[in-house]
Motif scaffolding. Structure first.
Motif, short mmCIF file in Angstrom:
data_model
loop_
_atom_site.label_atom_id
_atom_site.label_comp_id
_atom_site.label_asym_id
_atom_site.label_seq_id
_atom_site.Cartn_x
_atom_site.Cartn_y
_atom_site.Cartn_z
N MET A 179 0.88 -1.34 -0.23
CA MET A 179 -0.11 0.07 0.11
C MET A 179 1.08 1.37 -0.04
SD MET A 179 -2.68 1.21 3.06
CE MET A 179 -3.21 2.84 2.60
N SER A 180 0.85 2.70 -0.80
CA SER A 180 1.65 3.41 -1.19
C SER A 180 0.71 4.00 0.18
CB SER A 180 0.79 3.82 -2.36
OG SER A 180 -0.63 4.23 -2.40
N VAL A 181 1.92 5.05 1.00
CA VAL A 181 1.77 5.29 2.34
C VAL A 181 1.87 7.15 1.68
CG1 VAL A 181 3.15 4.69 3.32
CG2 VAL A 181 4.43 6.61 2.51
N LEU A 182 2.17 7.61 0.52
CA LEU A 182 1.33 8.97 -0.26
C LEU A 182 1.30 8.57 -1.59
CD1 LEU A 182 1.93 12.16 0.16
CD2 LEU A 182 4.21 12.21 -0.62
N SER A 183 0.85 9.38 -2.33
CA SER A 183 -0.03 9.15 -3.34
C SER A 183 -0.75 10.00 -4.36
CB SER A 183 -0.74 8.04 -4.03
OG SER A 183 -2.05 8.04 -3.20
N CYS A 184 -0.64 10.52 -5.28
CA CYS A 184 -0.78 11.80 -6.48
C CYS A 184 -2.01 11.07 -7.53
CB CYS A 184 -0.16 12.64 -6.51
SG CYS A 184 0.88 13.03 -6.96
N ASP A 235 -1.23 16.43 -14.73
CA ASP A 235 -1.36 15.11 -15.15
C ASP A 235 -0.67 13.86 -14.36
OD1 ASP A 235 -3.63 13.23 -15.17
OD2 ASP A 235 -2.70 13.06 -17.81
N VAL A 236 -0.01 14.38 -12.79
CA VAL A 236 0.79 13.87 -12.48
C VAL A 236 0.69 12.43 -11.78
CG1 VAL A 236 2.91 13.33 -11.17
CG2 VAL A 236 3.48 15.07 -12.40
N HIS A 237 1.26 11.84 -11.66
CA HIS A 237 0.40 10.10 -11.88
C HIS A 237 1.37 9.48 -10.42
CE1 HIS A 237 -3.95 9.83 -12.74
NE2 HIS A 237 -3.41 11.03 -13.65
N LEU A 238 1.40 9.15 -9.40
CA LEU A 238 2.30 8.53 -8.54
C LEU A 238 2.13 8.13 -6.92
CD1 LEU A 238 5.66 9.56 -8.51
CD2 LEU A 238 5.33 11.00 -7.60
N GLU A 239 2.93 6.69 -6.87
CA GLU A 239 2.41 6.27 -5.30
C GLU A 239 3.66 5.84 -4.80
OE1 GLU A 239 -0.03 2.75 -6.12
OE2 GLU A 239 -1.51 4.00 -6.96
N VAL A 240 4.05 6.31 -3.68
CA VAL A 240 4.90 5.55 -2.81
C VAL A 240 4.53 5.17 -2.34
CG1 VAL A 240 6.94 7.51 -1.59
CG2 VAL A 240 5.84 8.38 -3.46
N ALA A 241 5.69 3.68 -2.09
CA ALA A 241 5.80 2.95 -0.96
C ALA A 241 6.25 3.04 0.31
CB ALA A 241 6.28 1.52 -1.51
N SER A 259 -6.02 20.63 -10.09
CA SER A 259 -6.43 19.49 -10.55
C SER A 259 -6.54 18.69 -10.29
CB SER A 259 -7.09 19.60 -11.95
OG SER A 259 -5.44 18.99 -12.78
N GLY A 260 -7.41 17.39 -9.51
CA GLY A 260 -6.18 15.55 -9.23
C GLY A 260 -6.57 15.80 -7.23
N GLU A 261 -5.78 14.99 -7.14
CA GLU A 261 -5.66 14.70 -5.56
C GLU A 261 -4.59 14.44 -5.25
OE1 GLU A 261 -9.11 13.10 -3.70
OE2 GLU A 261 -8.51 11.02 -4.55
N VAL A 262 -4.21 14.09 -3.42
CA VAL A 262 -2.79 14.14 -3.36
C VAL A 262 -3.85 13.34 -1.85
CG1 VAL A 262 -0.91 14.26 -1.88
CG2 VAL A 262 -1.89 15.50 -3.78
N ARG A 263 -3.16 12.18 -1.48
CA ARG A 263 -3.69 10.94 -0.59
C ARG A 263 -2.91 10.63 0.31
NH1 ARG A 263 -9.09 10.07 -2.15
NH2 ARG A 263 -8.90 8.71 0.44
N LEU A 264 -2.57 10.77 1.83
CA LEU A 264 -1.74 10.52 2.73
C LEU A 264 -2.29 9.56 3.18
CD1 LEU A 264 1.04 11.04 4.12
CD2 LEU A 264 -0.61 12.41 5.76
N GLY A 265 -1.43 8.19 2.19
CA GLY A 265 -2.00 7.14 3.31
C GLY A 265 -3.62 6.24 2.52
#
Length: 254
Positions: free
Chosen positions: A1-6, A21-27, A57-63
């Motif tokens: 599961m990523s701890v930080l993503s956008c 349009d940046v998509h990123l997941e950080v483990a 645009s878009g969103e950032v998620r913390l967990g």
């Protein structure tokens, strides 16, 4: 599961599109390097991921939580940021400047304690700045200030550490020490870097070009001669260090 993503992350200033349009997941636990030419969007991306700017645009998620739904205090208990040009004119001692990193954890029910002081001292030790503790901030050189900024972030005891070109102003000894120390921390790290040979030590690299994410993966898979020419406008080939077998980039003007 990523701890930080956008996802679909974008940012504009007036009509200028700085990120698109940046998509990123950080483990958890990984060190992700962010590289790209000047103006490619590295600093903007870090500020959006830290919640210091609101995306267009878009969103950032913390967990599993949307960053926009969290308070600044809640974000600061998980994410620490070292910006490229952070400064203060306050008359403050170095120890007190680093102690500000404990602010997200303090409250009427959890006042300053000996444990907080020990955390600050450890953070200063980790960046080779414990001897600066009683110095006035204004008396520090640029390199010393940079190390103190990093110490403040470490004192925050974050799960995620965001660093925007943290080796700026540092001599080569402290560049190597800081990078090695940061990568040894039990945290997830996103670090914007100019030095591509330093970037090779990261677990993965994200390459930005004119606000777009154009490559993502392991350093040697991402920083190919073709990518370096297309994105950075340089010719490149790899050399093998006879000391330890590491790959080193040799760069020339295109």
């Amino acid at each position: 599961m990523s701890v930080l993503s956008c996802s679909g992350l974008g940012f504009k200033v007036r009509e200028a599109e700085l990120l698109c349009d940046v998509h990123l997941e950080v483990a958890a636990g990984e060190t992700l390097g962010i590289v790209g030419p000047n103006g490619s969007g590295k600093s903007t991306l870090l500020k959006l991921l830290a919640g210091l700017r609101t995306p267009a645009s878009g969103e950032v998620r913390l967990g599993d939580k949307r960053l926009g739904d969290l308070s600044r205090r809640a974000i600061a208990q998980h994410v620490a940021v070292v910006e490229q040009q952070a400064d203060t004119d306050d008359a403050i001692r170095v120890f007190d400047a680093v102690a500000l990193g404990r602010t997200p954890w303090l409250s009427a029910l959890s006042p300053w304690s000996g444990e907080d002081a020990a955390i600050v001292r450890q953070a200063l030790h980790d960046v080779d700045a414990i001897h600066l503790s009683h110095r006035a901030w204004r008396s520090l050189s640029g390199g010393e200030r940079q190390r103190v900024h990093i110490a403040r972030a470490l004192a925050q005891r974050p799960q995620i550490l965001l660093l925007d070109e943290p080796t700026n102003h540092l001599d080569i000894q402290h560049q190597l020490t800081i990078l090695k120390g940061v990568q040894a921390l039990p945290v997830t790290t996103l670090i914007a870097l100019h030095d591509l040979n330093q970037a090779l030590t990261c677990d993965r690299l994200a390459v930005l070009d004119r606000g777009r994410l154009v490559a993502l993966g392991k350093p040697l898979e991402v920083l190919t001669p073709q990518r370096l020419r297309a994105t950075f406008g340089v010719q490149a080939h790899y050399l093998t260090d006879p000391f330890d077998g590491a790959q080193i980039l040799r760069l020339r003007s295109a």
